[in-house]
Design a protein around this motif. Structure first.
Motif, PDB file in Angstrom:
ATOM      1  N   MET A   1       0.847  -1.199   0.000  1.00 14.34           N
ATOM      2  CA  MET A   1       0.000   0.000   0.000  1.00 14.34           C
ATOM      3  C   MET A   1       0.887   1.255   0.000  1.00 14.34           C
ATOM      4  N   THR A   2       0.536   2.194  -0.845  1.00 17.26           N
ATOM      5  CA  THR A   2       1.317   3.426  -0.870  1.00 17.26           C
ATOM      6  C   THR A   2       0.571   4.511  -0.093  1.00 17.26           C
ATOM      7  N   THR A   3       1.314   5.257   0.648  1.00 17.22           N
ATOM      8  CA  THR A   3       0.731   6.388   1.360  1.00 17.22           C
ATOM      9  C   THR A   3       1.105   7.643   0.590  1.00 17.22           C
ATOM     10  N   ASP A   4       0.126   8.521   0.392  1.00 16.18           N
ATOM     11  CA  ASP A   4       0.423   9.766  -0.316  1.00 16.18           C
ATOM     12  C   ASP A   4       1.415  10.603   0.481  1.00 16.18           C
ATOM     13  N   ARG A   5       2.453  11.006  -0.210  1.00 19.34           N
ATOM     14  CA  ARG A   5       3.402  11.902   0.450  1.00 19.34           C
ATOM     15  C   ARG A   5       2.837  13.318   0.471  1.00 19.34           C
ATOM     16  N   THR A   6       3.293  14.081   1.433  1.00 26.88           N
ATOM     17  CA  THR A   6       2.801  15.449   1.574  1.00 26.88           C
ATOM     18  C   THR A   6       3.398  16.323   0.471  1.00 26.88           C
ATOM     19  N   PRO A   7       2.581  17.168  -0.150  1.00 22.57           N
ATOM     20  CA  PRO A   7       3.126  18.072  -1.170  1.00 22.57           C
ATOM     21  C   PRO A   7       4.130  19.043  -0.553  1.00 22.57           C
ATOM     22  N   LYS A   8       4.971  19.587  -1.423  1.00 20.69           N
ATOM     23  CA  LYS A   8       5.932  20.599  -0.964  1.00 20.69           C
ATOM     24  C   LYS A   8       5.315  21.980  -1.174  1.00 20.69           C
ATOM     25  N   ILE A   9       5.456  22.830  -0.183  1.00 20.82           N
ATOM     26  CA  ILE A   9       4.939  24.198  -0.305  1.00 20.82           C
ATOM     27  C   ILE A   9       6.058  25.161   0.030  1.00 20.82           C
ATOM     28  N   MET A  10       6.259  26.163  -0.810  1.00 17.96           N
ATOM     29  CA  MET A  10       7.262  27.165  -0.452  1.00 17.96           C
ATOM     30  C   MET A  10       6.863  28.531  -0.985  1.00 17.96           C
ATOM     31  N   ALA A  11       7.378  29.557  -0.300  1.00 18.38           N
ATOM     32  CA  ALA A  11       7.208  30.921  -0.787  1.00 18.38           C
ATOM     33  C   ALA A  11       8.233  31.127  -1.895  1.00 18.38           C
ATOM     34  N   LEU A  12       7.762  31.480  -3.101  1.00 16.48           N
ATOM     35  CA  LEU A  12       8.696  31.780  -4.199  1.00 16.48           C
ATOM     36  C   LEU A  12       9.218  33.198  -4.069  1.00 16.48           C
ATOM     37  N   THR A  13       8.325  34.104  -3.656  1.00 15.34           N
ATOM     38  CA  THR A  13       8.680  35.508  -3.433  1.00 15.34           C
ATOM     39  C   THR A  13       7.866  35.982  -2.235  1.00 15.34           C
ATOM     40  N   THR A  14       7.924  37.290  -1.954  1.00 12.43           N
ATOM     41  CA  THR A  14       7.158  37.830  -0.827  1.00 12.43           C
ATOM     42  C   THR A  14       5.654  37.678  -1.034  1.00 12.43           C
ATOM     43  N   HIS A  15       5.256  37.439  -2.276  1.00 11.12           N
ATOM     44  CA  HIS A  15       3.813  37.409  -2.557  1.00 11.12           C
ATOM     45  C   HIS A  15       3.416  36.277  -3.508  1.00 11.12           C
ATOM     46  N   SER A  16       4.228  35.222  -3.571  1.00 12.19           N
ATOM     47  CA  SER A  16       3.797  34.079  -4.388  1.00 12.19           C
ATOM     48  C   SER A  16       4.209  32.767  -3.733  1.00 12.19           C
ATOM     49  N   ILE A  17       3.374  31.755  -3.962  1.00 11.56           N
ATOM     50  CA  ILE A  17       3.533  30.447  -3.316  1.00 11.56           C
ATOM     51  C   ILE A  17       3.560  29.359  -4.377  1.00 11.56           C
ATOM     52  N   PHE A  18       4.484  28.433  -4.226  1.00 11.29           N
ATOM     53  CA  PHE A  18       4.557  27.273  -5.118  1.00 11.29           C
ATOM     54  C   PHE A  18       4.106  26.052  -4.335  1.00 11.29           C
ATOM     55  N   PHE A  19       3.073  25.398  -4.840  1.00 10.46           N
ATOM     56  CA  PHE A  19       2.506  24.208  -4.203  1.00 10.46           C
ATOM     57  C   PHE A  19       2.764  23.045  -5.144  1.00 10.46           C
ATOM     58  N   ASP A  20       3.631  22.128  -4.732  1.00 15.39           N
ATOM     59  CA  ASP A  20       4.093  21.085  -5.643  1.00 15.39           C
ATOM     60  C   ASP A  20       3.635  19.710  -5.168  1.00 15.39           C
ATOM     61  N   ALA A  21       2.710  19.112  -5.921  1.00 15.03           N
ATOM     62  CA  ALA A  21       2.174  17.795  -5.541  1.00 15.03           C
ATOM     63  C   ALA A  21       2.698  16.687  -6.459  1.00 15.03           C
ATOM     64  N   TYR A  22       3.754  17.005  -7.206  1.00 16.24           N
ATOM     65  CA  TYR A  22       4.342  16.007  -8.092  1.00 16.24           C
ATOM     66  C   TYR A  22       4.946  14.889  -7.240  1.00 16.24           C
ATOM     67  N   GLU A  23       4.773  13.656  -7.677  1.00 15.33           N
ATOM     68  CA  GLU A  23       5.316  12.499  -6.951  1.00 15.33           C
ATOM     69  C   GLU A  23       4.793  12.407  -5.522  1.00 15.33           C
ATOM     70  N   THR A  24       3.507  12.682  -5.358  1.00 11.77           N
ATOM     71  CA  THR A  24       2.946  12.493  -4.020  1.00 11.77           C
ATOM     72  C   THR A  24       2.409  11.077  -3.860  1.00 11.77           C
ATOM     73  N   GLY A  25       2.495  10.267  -4.887  1.00 11.08           N
ATOM     74  CA  GLY A  25       2.081   8.879  -4.740  1.00 11.08           C
ATOM     75  C   GLY A  25       0.895   8.514  -5.620  1.00 11.08           C
ATOM     76  N   SER A  26      -0.041   9.430  -5.800  1.00 13.47           N
ATOM     77  CA  SER A  26      -1.201   9.152  -6.643  1.00 13.47           C
ATOM     78  C   SER A  26      -0.790   9.240  -8.108  1.00 13.47           C
ATOM     79  N   ASP A  27      -1.671   8.741  -9.001  1.00 17.32           N
ATOM     80  CA  ASP A  27      -1.342   8.868 -10.416  1.00 17.32           C
ATOM     81  C   ASP A  27      -1.503  10.330 -10.834  1.00 17.32           C
ATOM     82  N   THR A  28      -0.894  10.662 -11.966  1.00 17.39           N
ATOM     83  CA  THR A  28      -0.798  12.054 -12.391  1.00 17.39           C
ATOM     84  C   THR A  28      -2.169  12.717 -12.534  1.00 17.39           C
TER      85      THR A  28
END
Lengths: 221, 311
Positions: A1-28
């Motif tokens: 059984m695969t458990t979904d990994r937590t997405p990565k979240i980071m501030a790209l700038t003072t006013h933008s956010i990158f939310f990356d769910a690539y390779e979290t375990g589920s299909d694309t």
């Protein structure tokens, strides 16, 4: 059984956010549906200038830097609550002429795969495509769903001008040219469906998360 | 009536650009130096987001078929009217029939021309008059301005003339935020990028400033799923030549990012011309925020001063 990994979240700038769910375990595609759901959730807030889904990720542009800190945990909480079905979308039917002067490369694609021109048109038009995201040019949709039997390499030398509305295959993707432009994809047909009209109230007929199908109008030899 | 006699290298109508449609593949456009645009507009009594003409390199001529208050800001293009020198950063009165002539910029790359009054352009597209040159819409014709293009500006003289204002200082040290892909790139890529000077490739334009280095080799083979990109993103294509995306950049891309230029330093790319050197420095979100506040304070001080003068 695969458990979904937590997405990565980071501030790209003072006013933008990158939310990356690539390779979290589920299909694309399942991951992408959650990305659309999260994008639609964010659209209900006035905090964002732009909300841009791409390939299993989402970039959020905020009005005010002060809004950033609150959204970092909130996005993750929402991600865990949202289901892949939590988004609204529309379905579009694109009437398409395959082959002939409309699809000058269809014979090449057919020959490349040992298929007839009719079979190429049938296979291309029998799939349901998901609009993963838009980019590259205004109104250009990245589509998921091309039958792997139709994967065809791009031209070595791009054409200087591919007509607006051309339906084409490039590698593992299929797409529609929203405007006339240079391009290296194999042109198999043409649709009159207006993907993009800058003078319309909403210039783009399709949005991320929509589905579409190509409907055969005729197949020319 | 404003008539373009010679557009020079590139001239286009820009305001602060369009937002809200990046998910449809529609980019920002707009002035690369929005501060120059705002300050120049204020000098002639226009609203901050009134369109201006962004002029690249110079070697251009514009004719005025009415009396106007105008101001030029950005780099010095040794402008003249009837043979008299025009100083950048000051508003002045131009008379019916006068021709503004611009020579070549030597110490920068772009200047901004504000004309006081109501600009009669085709309706704004997605709330902006900016020309999206690559997509072909906005501005006057959807294209960069050409010789013979003309449009009406109804003059307004609702400020004092002969006003001057400084732009925030120039810099070739560019402050950046850390990017999401440091760990995916070959070891030392980021360190090498930061520790070397880069020069601007002649292949640069409003889509992006392309960077070259004779000493630094940061080629790679990393391929990534597409993500949204915006002005300020520093992409690293496999050839190891970074691209700082600017206002006409596309909205998604698949190259790894070295980092993102802080919003306060994006304006510097308006003045970087081919061959110019620059280098990069990481800063924290707090430092980036402080840099932004400093620019806001600059604009606020100008607003106070202009209010006082025009009272």
């Amino acid at each position: 059984m695969t458990t979904d990994r937590t997405p990565k979240i980071m501030a790209l700038t003072t006013h933008s956010i990158f939310f990356d769910a690539y390779e979290t375990g589920s299909d694309t595609l399942t991951t992408q549906k959650k990305i659309w759901a999260l994008a639609q959730y964010c659209q209900s807030s006035d905090d964002f200038v732009d909300i841009v889904p791409a390939n299993n990720n989402l970039t959020l542009y905020l009005n005010e830097p002060a809004q950033l800190a609150g959204w970092l945990p909130r996005l993750l909480d929402q991600w865990h609550e949202l289901k892949a079905s939590d988004f609204n979308s529309r379905h579009h039917k694109l009437t398409t002429r395959y082959g002939g002067e409309y699809g000058p490369d269809i014979a090449h694609v057919a020959k490349h795969h040992n298929l007839s021109v009719d079979e190429v048109a049938q296979m291309h038009s029998s799939a349901k495509y998901h609009v993963l995201f838009l980019g590259f040019k205004p109104g250009f949709a990245y589509l998921d769903g091309l039958n792997p039997q139709l994967f065809t390499p791009r031209h070595a030398e791009p054409r200087l001008s591919v007509p607006k509305g051309s339906v084409a295959i490039g590698g593992e993707q299929t797409g529609i040219y929203p405007e006339s432009s240079p391009g290296g994809w194999q042109i198999i047909g043409h649709t009159d469906f207006r993907l993009f009209d800058i003078n319309a109230a909403s210039p783009c007929a399709i949005e991320p998360g929509d589905t579409l199908e190509f409907v055969i109008q005729e197949v020319l030899k | 009536m404003i008539t373009i006699i010679k557009p020079g290298m590139q001239m286009s109508i820009q305001d602060q650009g369009r937002t809200g449609s990046r998910h449809l593949g529609i980019g920002q456009s707009g002035c690369i130096d929005p501060y120059a645009q705002i300050i120049t507009n204020r000098l002639v009594g226009n609203d901050d987001n009134n369109p201006v003409i962004e002029i690249t390199l110079g070697l251009a001529e514009i004719q005025f078929d009415n009396d106007y208050y105008i101001a030029l800001h950005g780099t010095d293009m040794k402008a003249t009217v009837n043979g008299n020198a025009v100083e950048p950063g000051w508003s002045f009165y131009i008379k019916k029939g006068d021709v503004l002539k611009l020579n070549a910029a030597r110490h920068g790359f772009r200047s901004y021309l504000a004309i006081g009054g109501d600009w009669h352009l085709p309706d704004p597209i997605l709330n902006s008059y900016s020309t999206d040159i690559s997509a072909g819409f906005g501005g006057l014709t959807g294209q960069a301005l050409q010789a013979g293009d003309s449009f009406e500006v109804t003059p307004k003289y609702n400020t004092k003339v002969g006003l001057g204002a400084m732009l925030p200082p120039k810099s070739t040290q560019i402050r950046i935020h850390a990017g999401p892909h440091a760990a995916l790139l070959p070891k030392d890529t980021i360190v090498n990028f930061i520790n070397h000077s880069w020069h601007v490739s002649p292949n640069s334009n409003r889509m992006g400033t392309r960077l070259l280095s004779d000493e630094c080799d940061i080629r790679h083979t990393v391929s990534l799923p597409s993500m949204a990109v915006a002005p300020g993103c520093i992409q690293l294509p496999p050839n190891g030549e970074p691209i700082v995306l600017l206002n006409d950049a596309q909205t998604t891309g698949g190259y790894p990012l070295l980092g993102t230029v802080i919003e306060a330093d994006l304006r510097h790319f308006a003045q970087l011309k081919p061959g110019d050197f620059l280098h990069f420095k990481f800063v924290t979100l707090k430092e980036a925020h402080a840099a932004q506040e400093k620019l806001t304070a600059h604009l606020n001080q100008l607003a106070i001063a202009l209010n006082y003068i025009n009272k």
